[in-house]
Design an enzyme around this catalytic site. Structure first.
Site, PDB file in Angstrom:
ATOM      1  N   GLU A 289      96.490 -44.252  75.510  1.00  0.00           N
ATOM      2  CA  GLU A 289      96.779 -44.195  74.074  1.00  0.00           C
ATOM      3  C   GLU A 289      95.882 -45.235  73.424  1.00  0.00           C
ATOM      4  O   GLU A 289      95.974 -46.418  73.730  1.00  0.00           O
ATOM      5  CB  GLU A 289      98.262 -44.485  73.830  1.00  0.00           C
ATOM      6  CG  GLU A 289      98.746 -44.023  72.458  1.00  0.00           C
ATOM      7  CD  GLU A 289      98.380 -44.993  71.358  1.00  0.00           C
ATOM      8  OE1 GLU A 289      97.412 -44.694  70.609  1.00  0.00           O
ATOM      9  OE2 GLU A 289      99.007 -46.035  71.245  1.00  0.00           O
ATOM     10  N   CYS A 323      99.213 -48.731  66.074  1.00  0.00           N
ATOM     11  CA  CYS A 323      98.276 -47.614  66.124  1.00  0.00           C
ATOM     12  C   CYS A 323      98.739 -46.478  65.220  1.00  0.00           C
ATOM     13  O   CYS A 323      97.947 -45.624  64.829  1.00  0.00           O
ATOM     14  CB  CYS A 323      98.091 -47.121  67.552  1.00  0.00           C
ATOM     15  SG  CYS A 323      99.628 -46.814  68.420  1.00  0.00           S
TER      16      CYS A 323
END
Length: 518
Positions: A289, A323
Protein backbone atom coordinates in the site's frame (compact mmCIF):
# COMPACT_ATOMS: atom_id res chain seq x y z
CA UNK A 1 -23.44 -16.14 5.75
CA UNK A 2 -20.44 -16.64 8.04
CA UNK A 3 -21.11 -17.86 11.58
CA UNK A 4 -17.99 -16.05 12.80
CA UNK A 5 -19.00 -12.39 12.91
CA UNK A 6 -17.60 -9.44 14.83
CA UNK A 7 -18.59 -5.97 15.96
CA UNK A 8 -16.39 -2.93 15.52
CA UNK A 9 -14.69 -1.41 18.54
CA UNK A 10 -16.53 1.76 19.66
CA UNK A 11 -14.74 5.09 19.65
CA UNK A 12 -14.31 6.98 22.90
CA UNK A 13 -16.65 9.88 23.72
CA UNK A 14 -14.31 12.57 24.99
CA UNK A 15 -17.18 14.83 26.00
CA UNK A 16 -17.50 12.60 29.08
CA UNK A 17 -15.25 13.53 32.03
CA UNK A 18 -14.44 9.92 32.94
CA UNK A 19 -12.83 9.32 29.54
CA UNK A 20 -10.88 12.58 29.70
CA UNK A 21 -9.52 11.41 33.05
CA UNK A 22 -8.61 8.00 31.63
CA UNK A 23 -6.72 9.55 28.71
CA UNK A 24 -4.81 11.85 31.05
CA UNK A 25 -3.95 8.82 33.18
CA UNK A 26 -2.72 7.11 30.01
CA UNK A 27 -0.43 10.07 29.35
CA UNK A 28 0.92 9.78 32.91
CA UNK A 29 1.65 6.07 32.40
CA UNK A 30 3.57 6.80 29.20
CA UNK A 31 5.47 9.66 30.84
CA UNK A 32 6.58 7.24 33.56
CA UNK A 33 8.60 5.20 31.05
CA UNK A 34 9.86 7.92 28.71
CA UNK A 35 13.52 7.55 27.80
CA UNK A 36 13.80 3.82 28.47
CA UNK A 37 15.80 1.48 26.25
CA UNK A 38 14.33 -1.27 24.07
CA UNK A 39 16.09 -4.28 22.56
CA UNK A 40 15.65 -6.47 19.51
CA UNK A 41 13.48 -9.55 20.08
CA UNK A 42 14.62 -12.76 18.37
CA UNK A 43 13.34 -16.17 19.48
CA UNK A 44 11.84 -14.49 22.53
CA UNK A 45 15.22 -13.21 23.67
CA UNK A 46 16.09 -9.52 24.14
CA UNK A 47 19.25 -8.50 22.27
CA UNK A 48 20.93 -5.17 22.97
CA UNK A 49 23.07 -3.85 20.12
CA UNK A 50 25.80 -1.27 19.85
CA UNK A 51 23.85 0.78 17.34
CA UNK A 52 21.03 2.69 19.03
CA UNK A 53 18.42 5.12 17.70
CA UNK A 54 16.40 7.60 19.70
CA UNK A 55 12.68 8.00 19.07
CA UNK A 56 11.61 11.61 19.64
CA UNK A 57 8.34 13.37 20.41
CA UNK A 58 7.48 15.31 17.21
CA UNK A 59 5.56 17.88 19.28
CA UNK A 60 8.56 18.41 21.55
CA UNK A 61 11.63 17.13 19.74
CA UNK A 62 13.86 17.57 22.79
CA UNK A 63 11.89 14.78 24.51
CA UNK A 64 13.13 11.22 24.02
CA UNK A 65 10.37 8.61 23.93
CA UNK A 66 12.82 5.74 23.96
CA UNK A 67 16.18 4.48 22.74
CA UNK A 68 15.92 1.40 20.55
CA UNK A 69 18.56 -1.14 19.50
CA UNK A 70 19.09 -1.37 15.74
CA UNK A 71 19.56 -4.67 13.99
CA UNK A 72 22.43 -5.59 11.68
CA UNK A 73 22.67 -8.04 8.78
CA UNK A 74 23.96 -10.66 11.22
CA UNK A 75 20.88 -10.15 13.38
CA UNK A 76 18.65 -10.39 10.31
CA UNK A 77 20.27 -13.70 9.33
CA UNK A 78 19.71 -15.04 12.83
CA UNK A 79 16.09 -13.87 12.86
CA UNK A 80 15.34 -15.50 9.51
CA UNK A 81 16.98 -18.77 10.64
CA UNK A 82 14.81 -18.77 13.79
CA UNK A 83 11.68 -17.89 11.80
CA UNK A 84 12.29 -20.75 9.35
CA UNK A 85 12.57 -23.21 12.23
CA UNK A 86 9.49 -21.81 14.00
CA UNK A 87 7.48 -22.01 10.77
CA UNK A 88 7.84 -25.80 10.72
CA UNK A 89 5.79 -26.05 13.91
CA UNK A 90 3.61 -22.90 13.77
CA UNK A 91 2.16 -23.81 10.36
CA UNK A 92 0.69 -26.98 11.90
CA UNK A 93 -0.87 -25.25 14.93
CA UNK A 94 -4.66 -25.39 14.77
CA UNK A 95 -6.22 -22.25 13.30
CA UNK A 96 -8.41 -21.91 16.40
CA UNK A 97 -5.31 -21.67 18.56
CA UNK A 98 -3.69 -19.10 16.25
CA UNK A 99 -6.93 -17.08 16.16
CA UNK A 100 -7.17 -17.22 19.94
CA UNK A 101 -3.83 -15.40 20.21
CA UNK A 102 -5.43 -12.56 18.25
CA UNK A 103 -8.59 -12.56 20.36
CA UNK A 104 -6.60 -12.47 23.59
CA UNK A 105 -4.40 -9.68 22.18
CA UNK A 106 -7.55 -7.69 21.43
CA UNK A 107 -8.64 -8.08 25.04
CA UNK A 108 -5.24 -6.96 26.31
CA UNK A 109 -5.31 -3.93 24.04
CA UNK A 110 -8.74 -2.98 25.38
CA UNK A 111 -7.35 -3.07 28.92
CA UNK A 112 -4.44 -0.79 27.87
CA UNK A 113 -6.42 1.26 25.36
CA UNK A 114 -5.67 4.68 26.84
CA UNK A 115 -2.00 3.89 27.42
CA UNK A 116 -1.51 2.88 23.78
CA UNK A 117 -3.46 5.92 22.55
CA UNK A 118 -1.40 8.20 24.78
CA UNK A 119 1.82 6.59 23.53
CA UNK A 120 0.76 7.47 19.98
CA UNK A 121 0.07 11.02 21.11
CA UNK A 122 3.62 11.19 22.42
CA UNK A 123 5.55 9.23 19.79
CA UNK A 124 3.48 9.84 16.64
CA UNK A 125 2.00 13.25 17.51
CA UNK A 126 -1.60 11.99 17.22
CA UNK A 127 -4.38 14.10 18.73
CA UNK A 128 -6.71 12.27 21.09
CA UNK A 129 -9.43 11.39 18.60
CA UNK A 130 -6.97 10.15 15.98
CA UNK A 131 -5.02 8.05 18.50
CA UNK A 132 -8.20 6.57 19.95
CA UNK A 133 -9.36 5.58 16.46
CA UNK A 134 -5.98 4.00 15.75
CA UNK A 135 -6.28 1.73 18.80
CA UNK A 136 -9.88 0.86 17.92
CA UNK A 137 -8.83 -0.09 14.39
CA UNK A 138 -6.03 -2.28 15.75
CA UNK A 139 -8.56 -4.13 17.93
CA UNK A 140 -10.88 -4.45 14.92
CA UNK A 141 -8.09 -6.04 12.86
CA UNK A 142 -7.42 -8.59 15.61
CA UNK A 143 -11.07 -9.53 15.97
CA UNK A 144 -11.77 -9.54 12.23
CA UNK A 145 -8.73 -11.51 11.06
CA UNK A 146 -9.16 -14.06 13.83
CA UNK A 147 -12.71 -14.74 12.66
CA UNK A 148 -11.71 -14.69 9.00
CA UNK A 149 -9.17 -17.42 9.69
CA UNK A 150 -11.87 -19.54 11.34
CA UNK A 151 -14.09 -18.96 8.30
CA UNK A 152 -11.31 -20.09 5.96
CA UNK A 153 -10.88 -23.24 8.01
CA UNK A 154 -14.57 -23.95 7.46
CA UNK A 155 -13.97 -23.74 3.69
CA UNK A 156 -11.29 -26.41 4.12
CA UNK A 157 -13.93 -28.73 5.57
CA UNK A 158 -16.00 -28.60 2.38
CA UNK A 159 -15.62 -31.84 0.40
CA UNK A 160 -16.06 -31.43 -3.35
CA UNK A 161 -16.76 -34.99 -4.40
CA UNK A 162 -17.81 -36.54 -7.69
CA UNK A 163 -20.03 -39.40 -6.62
CA UNK A 164 -18.57 -42.87 -7.27
CA UNK A 165 -15.47 -41.33 -8.86
CA UNK A 166 -13.31 -39.30 -6.49
CA UNK A 167 -13.09 -37.23 -3.34
CA UNK A 168 -11.72 -33.69 -3.79
CA UNK A 169 -10.48 -31.25 -1.19
CA UNK A 170 -9.38 -27.64 -1.45
CA UNK A 171 -7.42 -26.13 1.39
CA UNK A 172 -5.15 -23.17 2.11
CA UNK A 173 -1.64 -23.52 3.48
CA UNK A 174 0.67 -20.72 4.72
CA UNK A 175 3.48 -19.33 2.58
CA UNK A 176 6.48 -19.28 4.91
CA UNK A 177 8.61 -16.50 6.40
CA UNK A 178 7.51 -12.97 5.59
CA UNK A 179 8.88 -9.47 6.04
CA UNK A 180 6.54 -6.89 7.62
CA UNK A 181 7.61 -3.31 6.88
CA UNK A 182 5.15 -1.05 8.67
CA UNK A 183 4.54 2.74 8.52
CA UNK A 184 4.71 5.47 11.14
CA UNK A 185 1.39 7.18 10.41
CA UNK A 186 -0.80 4.34 11.75
CA UNK A 187 1.89 2.92 14.02
CA UNK A 188 -0.43 0.56 15.85
CA UNK A 189 -3.40 -0.22 13.57
CA UNK A 190 -1.50 -0.95 10.36
CA UNK A 191 1.35 -2.69 12.19
CA UNK A 192 -1.18 -4.90 13.98
CA UNK A 193 -3.16 -5.61 10.81
CA UNK A 194 -0.15 -6.49 8.66
CA UNK A 195 1.56 -8.59 11.33
CA UNK A 196 -1.37 -10.57 12.70
CA UNK A 197 -2.87 -11.30 9.28
CA UNK A 198 0.39 -13.05 8.46
CA UNK A 199 0.76 -15.02 11.67
CA UNK A 200 -2.89 -16.09 12.03
CA UNK A 201 -2.53 -17.54 8.52
CA UNK A 202 0.29 -19.76 9.81
CA UNK A 203 3.34 -17.78 8.70
CA UNK A 204 6.27 -16.50 10.73
CA UNK A 205 7.55 -12.95 10.24
CA UNK A 206 10.34 -10.44 10.64
CA UNK A 207 8.86 -7.09 11.72
CA UNK A 208 10.75 -3.92 10.78
CA UNK A 209 8.82 -0.97 12.21
CA UNK A 210 9.12 2.63 11.06
CA UNK A 211 12.09 4.37 12.67
CA UNK A 212 10.02 7.15 14.26
CA UNK A 213 7.48 4.89 16.01
CA UNK A 214 9.53 1.95 17.25
CA UNK A 215 8.39 2.08 20.88
CA UNK A 216 4.73 1.63 19.90
CA UNK A 217 5.73 -1.45 17.88
CA UNK A 218 7.76 -2.86 20.79
CA UNK A 219 4.85 -2.42 23.18
CA UNK A 220 2.61 -4.42 20.85
CA UNK A 221 5.21 -7.20 20.75
CA UNK A 222 4.78 -7.35 24.53
CA UNK A 223 1.02 -7.77 24.06
CA UNK A 224 1.52 -10.70 21.66
CA UNK A 225 3.91 -12.36 24.11
CA UNK A 226 1.40 -11.97 26.94
CA UNK A 227 -1.30 -13.42 24.67
CA UNK A 228 0.74 -16.60 24.33
CA UNK A 229 2.41 -16.25 20.94
CA UNK A 230 5.28 -18.79 20.86
CA UNK A 231 8.87 -17.62 20.63
CA UNK A 232 10.23 -17.35 17.09
CA UNK A 233 6.93 -16.64 15.33
CA UNK A 234 7.78 -12.92 15.27
CA UNK A 235 11.18 -11.24 15.32
CA UNK A 236 11.24 -7.55 16.28
CA UNK A 237 13.92 -6.05 14.06
CA UNK A 238 14.22 -2.24 13.94
CA UNK A 239 17.00 -1.02 11.69
CA UNK A 240 18.05 0.92 8.65
CA UNK A 241 15.86 0.42 5.60
CA UNK A 242 18.85 0.78 3.33
CA UNK A 243 20.77 -1.86 5.27
CA UNK A 244 18.64 -4.58 6.84
CA UNK A 245 15.41 -3.61 5.03
CA UNK A 246 16.89 -4.25 1.61
CA UNK A 247 18.76 -7.30 2.88
CA UNK A 248 15.61 -8.95 4.22
CA UNK A 249 13.65 -8.18 1.05
CA UNK A 250 16.43 -9.71 -1.08
CA UNK A 251 16.91 -12.79 1.10
CA UNK A 252 16.15 -16.06 -0.76
CA UNK A 253 14.31 -17.56 2.23
CA UNK A 254 11.84 -14.68 2.52
CA UNK A 255 8.58 -15.84 0.91
CA UNK A 256 6.55 -12.62 0.98
CA UNK A 257 6.85 -8.92 1.81
CA UNK A 258 4.02 -6.88 3.31
CA UNK A 259 4.73 -3.16 3.00
CA UNK A 260 2.96 0.12 3.72
CA UNK A 261 4.75 3.36 2.92
CA UNK A 262 5.85 5.66 0.14
CA UNK A 263 5.53 5.00 -3.58
CA UNK A 264 9.29 5.24 -4.08
CA UNK A 265 10.12 2.62 -1.44
CA UNK A 266 7.24 0.41 -2.58
CA UNK A 267 8.50 0.40 -6.16
CA UNK A 268 12.00 -0.48 -4.97
CA UNK A 269 10.66 -3.39 -2.91
CA UNK A 270 8.60 -4.63 -5.87
CA UNK A 271 11.68 -4.55 -8.11
CA UNK A 272 13.89 -6.32 -5.58
CA UNK A 273 11.30 -8.96 -4.78
CA UNK A 274 10.92 -9.77 -8.49
CA UNK A 275 14.57 -10.83 -8.79
CA UNK A 276 15.10 -14.53 -8.04
CA UNK A 277 18.12 -14.90 -5.77
CA UNK A 278 20.51 -17.84 -5.66
CA UNK A 279 18.86 -20.65 -3.71
CA UNK A 280 15.37 -19.15 -4.02
CA UNK A 281 12.75 -21.69 -5.13
CA UNK A 282 9.64 -19.48 -5.35
CA UNK A 283 8.41 -16.18 -6.70
CA UNK A 284 8.04 -13.77 -3.79
CA UNK A 285 4.66 -12.28 -3.15
CA UNK A 286 4.36 -8.53 -2.45
CA UNK A 287 1.48 -6.93 -0.60
CA UNK A 288 1.90 -3.17 -0.91
CA UNK A 289 0.00 0.00 0.00
CA UNK A 290 1.87 3.02 -1.31
CA UNK A 291 -0.06 6.25 -0.90
CA UNK A 292 -2.46 8.49 -2.75
CA UNK A 293 -3.43 11.89 -4.07
CA UNK A 294 -7.03 11.78 -2.99
CA UNK A 295 -9.82 14.08 -4.13
CA UNK A 296 -13.22 15.18 -2.94
CA UNK A 297 -15.59 16.36 -5.67
CA UNK A 298 -18.32 18.89 -4.88
CA UNK A 299 -20.96 19.47 -7.52
CA UNK A 300 -23.48 22.31 -7.83
CA UNK A 301 -26.23 20.24 -6.21
CA UNK A 302 -24.60 19.48 -2.86
CA UNK A 303 -24.95 20.20 0.83
CA UNK A 304 -22.30 22.89 0.96
CA UNK A 305 -21.84 22.78 4.74
CA UNK A 306 -21.29 19.02 4.55
CA UNK A 307 -18.87 19.55 1.66
CA UNK A 308 -16.72 22.09 3.49
CA UNK A 309 -16.66 20.08 6.71
CA UNK A 310 -15.83 16.81 4.93
CA UNK A 311 -12.97 18.38 2.97
CA UNK A 312 -11.39 20.10 5.99
CA UNK A 313 -11.59 17.04 8.23
CA UNK A 314 -10.24 14.78 5.47
CA UNK A 315 -7.44 17.20 4.62
CA UNK A 316 -6.20 18.22 8.07
CA UNK A 317 -7.00 15.30 10.38
CA UNK A 318 -3.64 14.07 11.72
CA UNK A 319 -2.06 16.96 9.80
CA UNK A 320 -2.88 15.35 6.45
CA UNK A 321 -0.50 12.46 7.17
CA UNK A 322 -2.79 9.74 5.86
CA UNK A 323 -2.57 8.02 2.50
CA UNK A 324 -6.36 8.49 2.40
CA UNK A 325 -6.26 12.22 3.21
CA UNK A 326 -7.98 14.69 0.91
CA UNK A 327 -5.23 16.72 -0.74
CA UNK A 328 -7.38 17.92 -3.68
CA UNK A 329 -10.78 19.60 -3.54
CA UNK A 330 -12.47 19.73 -6.94
CA UNK A 331 -15.42 22.12 -6.82
CA UNK A 332 -18.04 23.15 -9.38
CA UNK A 333 -17.71 26.78 -10.45
CA UNK A 334 -21.26 27.66 -9.34
CA UNK A 335 -20.53 26.89 -5.68
CA UNK A 336 -16.75 27.32 -5.65
CA UNK A 337 -16.54 30.65 -3.82
CA UNK A 338 -19.13 29.68 -1.22
CA UNK A 339 -17.49 26.34 -0.39
CA UNK A 340 -14.03 27.92 -0.33
CA UNK A 341 -15.19 30.53 2.19
CA UNK A 342 -16.82 27.89 4.37
CA UNK A 343 -13.63 25.81 4.29
CA UNK A 344 -11.59 28.85 5.27
CA UNK A 345 -13.90 29.65 8.17
CA UNK A 346 -13.71 26.08 9.54
CA UNK A 347 -9.95 25.83 9.09
CA UNK A 348 -9.21 29.08 10.89
CA UNK A 349 -11.00 27.70 13.96
CA UNK A 350 -8.92 24.51 14.13
CA UNK A 351 -6.67 24.21 17.19
CA UNK A 352 -3.06 23.66 16.16
CA UNK A 353 -0.54 22.59 18.80
CA UNK A 354 0.61 19.93 21.25
CA UNK A 355 -1.65 16.86 21.01
CA UNK A 356 -1.28 16.26 24.76
CA UNK A 357 -4.26 18.61 25.05
CA UNK A 358 -7.75 17.36 24.19
CA UNK A 359 -8.65 20.50 22.22
CA UNK A 360 -5.87 20.02 19.65
CA UNK A 361 -7.07 19.01 16.19
CA UNK A 362 -3.85 19.57 14.19
CA UNK A 363 -0.71 18.28 15.85
CA UNK A 364 2.88 18.13 14.56
CA UNK A 365 4.14 16.41 11.44
CA UNK A 366 6.28 13.30 11.77
CA UNK A 367 9.88 14.52 11.91
CA UNK A 368 12.37 17.08 10.62
CA UNK A 369 12.58 15.52 7.18
CA UNK A 370 8.79 15.60 6.76
CA UNK A 371 8.68 19.16 8.11
CA UNK A 372 11.25 20.34 5.56
CA UNK A 373 9.59 18.55 2.64
CA UNK A 374 6.09 19.82 3.41
CA UNK A 375 7.13 23.43 4.05
CA UNK A 376 9.10 23.48 0.78
CA UNK A 377 5.71 23.41 -0.97
CA UNK A 378 4.84 26.87 0.36
CA UNK A 379 6.89 28.43 -2.46
CA UNK A 380 5.22 26.12 -4.95
CA UNK A 381 1.85 27.22 -3.60
CA UNK A 382 2.68 30.87 -4.15
CA UNK A 383 3.56 30.15 -7.76
CA UNK A 384 0.68 27.81 -8.58
CA UNK A 385 -2.25 29.30 -6.70
CA UNK A 386 -3.51 31.61 -3.98
CA UNK A 387 -2.86 30.80 -0.32
CA UNK A 388 -6.14 31.23 1.56
CA UNK A 389 -5.10 29.91 4.98
CA UNK A 390 -1.80 28.83 6.51
CA UNK A 391 1.44 28.97 4.56
CA UNK A 392 3.45 29.22 7.77
CA UNK A 393 5.19 26.87 10.19
CA UNK A 394 7.21 26.71 13.41
CA UNK A 395 9.82 24.03 14.01
CA UNK A 396 11.47 25.57 17.06
CA UNK A 397 10.08 23.17 19.66
CA UNK A 398 7.97 20.77 17.57
CA UNK A 399 7.25 20.23 13.89
CA UNK A 400 4.11 22.37 13.53
CA UNK A 401 2.64 23.46 10.21
CA UNK A 402 -0.47 25.60 9.89
CA UNK A 403 -3.25 23.93 7.83
CA UNK A 404 -2.87 25.45 4.39
CA UNK A 405 -5.53 25.91 1.70
CA UNK A 406 -4.32 26.88 -1.77
CA UNK A 407 -7.06 28.04 -4.14
CA UNK A 408 -7.28 28.39 -7.93
CA UNK A 409 -4.85 25.56 -8.66
CA UNK A 410 -4.66 24.04 -12.15
CA UNK A 411 -5.26 20.29 -12.66
CA UNK A 412 -1.74 19.55 -13.93
CA UNK A 413 0.09 21.58 -11.28
CA UNK A 414 2.51 20.02 -8.81
CA UNK A 415 0.12 20.66 -5.93
CA UNK A 416 -2.52 18.60 -7.72
CA UNK A 417 -0.16 15.78 -8.75
CA UNK A 418 2.47 15.20 -6.05
CA UNK A 419 1.81 13.46 -2.75
CA UNK A 420 2.81 16.03 -0.13
CA UNK A 421 1.68 14.01 2.90
CA UNK A 422 1.01 17.02 5.06
CA UNK A 423 -1.58 19.71 5.83
CA UNK A 424 -1.66 21.34 2.38
CA UNK A 425 -4.88 21.25 0.36
CA UNK A 426 -5.10 22.22 -3.33
CA UNK A 427 -8.46 23.55 -4.56
CA UNK A 428 -9.44 23.42 -8.22
CA UNK A 429 -12.47 24.92 -10.02
CA UNK A 430 -14.31 22.92 -12.73
CA UNK A 431 -17.16 23.79 -15.09
CA UNK A 432 -19.16 20.53 -14.87
CA UNK A 433 -19.25 17.10 -13.27
CA UNK A 434 -17.53 15.29 -16.14
CA UNK A 435 -14.59 17.66 -15.89
CA UNK A 436 -14.52 17.04 -12.13
CA UNK A 437 -14.19 13.29 -12.72
CA UNK A 438 -11.51 13.83 -15.36
CA UNK A 439 -9.50 15.97 -12.93
CA UNK A 440 -10.00 13.50 -10.08
CA UNK A 441 -8.69 10.61 -12.22
CA UNK A 442 -5.78 12.65 -13.55
CA UNK A 443 -3.07 11.29 -11.21
CA UNK A 444 -0.91 8.19 -11.00
CA UNK A 445 -2.67 7.17 -7.80
CA UNK A 446 -6.10 5.66 -7.12
CA UNK A 447 -6.64 5.16 -3.41
CA UNK A 448 -9.62 7.06 -1.98
CA UNK A 449 -12.08 9.65 -3.21
CA UNK A 450 -15.42 11.17 -2.29
CA UNK A 451 -18.31 12.91 -4.00
CA UNK A 452 -20.57 15.38 -2.21
CA UNK A 453 -23.76 15.58 -4.24
CA UNK A 454 -27.53 15.20 -4.12
CA UNK A 455 -27.65 14.41 -7.84
CA UNK A 456 -28.29 10.66 -8.18
CA UNK A 457 -27.06 10.50 -11.77
CA UNK A 458 -23.79 12.16 -10.79
CA UNK A 459 -23.31 9.66 -7.97
CA UNK A 460 -23.96 6.76 -10.33
CA UNK A 461 -21.53 8.19 -12.89
CA UNK A 462 -18.88 8.43 -10.16
CA UNK A 463 -19.68 4.90 -9.00
CA UNK A 464 -18.76 3.73 -12.50
CA UNK A 465 -15.94 6.08 -13.50
CA UNK A 466 -14.19 7.44 -10.37
CA UNK A 467 -11.15 5.14 -10.44
CA UNK A 468 -10.25 4.60 -6.80
CA UNK A 469 -10.18 1.59 -4.51
CA UNK A 470 -12.28 3.27 -1.82
CA UNK A 471 -15.05 5.62 -2.95
CA UNK A 472 -17.34 7.49 -0.55
CA UNK A 473 -20.53 9.45 -1.18
CA UNK A 474 -21.58 12.38 1.00
CA UNK A 475 -18.91 11.87 3.66
CA UNK A 476 -15.19 12.38 4.15
CA UNK A 477 -12.67 10.22 2.27
CA UNK A 478 -10.79 9.03 5.39
CA UNK A 479 -11.75 6.56 8.09
CA UNK A 480 -12.31 3.18 6.42
CA UNK A 481 -13.83 0.68 8.86
CA UNK A 482 -12.40 -2.83 9.12
CA UNK A 483 -14.80 -5.40 7.69
CA UNK A 484 -17.12 -2.79 6.19
CA UNK A 485 -14.84 -0.79 3.89
CA UNK A 486 -11.89 -3.04 2.88
CA UNK A 487 -9.01 -0.67 2.20
CA UNK A 488 -6.58 -0.54 -0.72
CA UNK A 489 -6.08 1.32 -3.97
CA UNK A 490 -5.35 1.15 -7.67
CA UNK A 491 -2.42 2.19 -9.87
CA UNK A 492 0.53 3.59 -7.88
CA UNK A 493 -1.46 3.34 -4.66
CA UNK A 494 -0.34 -0.27 -4.43
CA UNK A 495 -1.53 -3.81 -5.02
CA UNK A 496 -5.15 -3.14 -3.93
CA UNK A 497 -4.68 -5.73 -1.20
CA UNK A 498 -7.85 -4.62 0.63
CA UNK A 499 -6.83 -4.71 4.28
CA UNK A 500 -9.75 -5.46 6.55
CA UNK A 501 -11.54 -7.38 3.81
CA UNK A 502 -12.49 -11.01 3.16
CA UNK A 503 -9.67 -11.60 0.65
CA UNK A 504 -6.76 -10.26 2.70
CA UNK A 505 -5.72 -13.39 4.59
CA UNK A 506 -5.65 -15.42 1.37
CA UNK A 507 -2.80 -13.20 0.16
CA UNK A 508 -0.69 -14.81 2.89
CA UNK A 509 -1.54 -18.36 1.83
CA UNK A 510 -1.63 -20.64 -1.20
CA UNK A 511 -4.33 -23.04 -2.34
CA UNK A 512 -3.81 -26.79 -2.46
CA UNK A 513 -6.13 -29.24 -4.24
CA UNK A 514 -6.14 -32.90 -3.15
CA UNK A 515 -8.00 -35.54 -5.17
CA UNK A 516 -8.41 -39.18 -4.18
CA UNK A 517 -9.88 -41.72 -6.61
CA UNK A 518 -12.37 -44.20 -5.15
Amino acid sequence: MSIYTYQTEPLTDFTKPEFIEKYQKGLSIVESYLGKSYDLIIDGKRIKTEKQLKSLNPAKHSEVIGTVSQGSIAHADHAIEVALKAFETWKHVDAKVRADVLFKSAGLLRKRKFEFAALMTKEAGKPWGEADADVAEAIDFLEYYGRQMLNIERIDDVVLSRRDLERNEYRYIPLGVGAIISPWNFPLAILVGMTTAAIVSGNTVIVKPASTTMVIAYKFMEVLEEAGLPNGVIAFMPGSGAEIGDYIVNHPKIRFISFTGSKEVGISIYERAAKVQKGQIWLKRVIAEMGGKDAIIVDSDADLNLAADSIVKSAFGFSGQKCSACSRAIIHQDVYDVVLQKMKDITLKLNVGNPDFKETFVGPVNDKRAFEKITSYFEVAKQEGRIVTGGSSDGSTGYFIQPTIVADVKPDSRLMQEEIFGPILAVCKVKDFQEALDVANNTEYGLTGAVISNNRMHLELARRDFHVGNLYFNRKCTGAIVGYQPFGGFNMSGTDSKAGGPDYLVLHMQGKTISETF
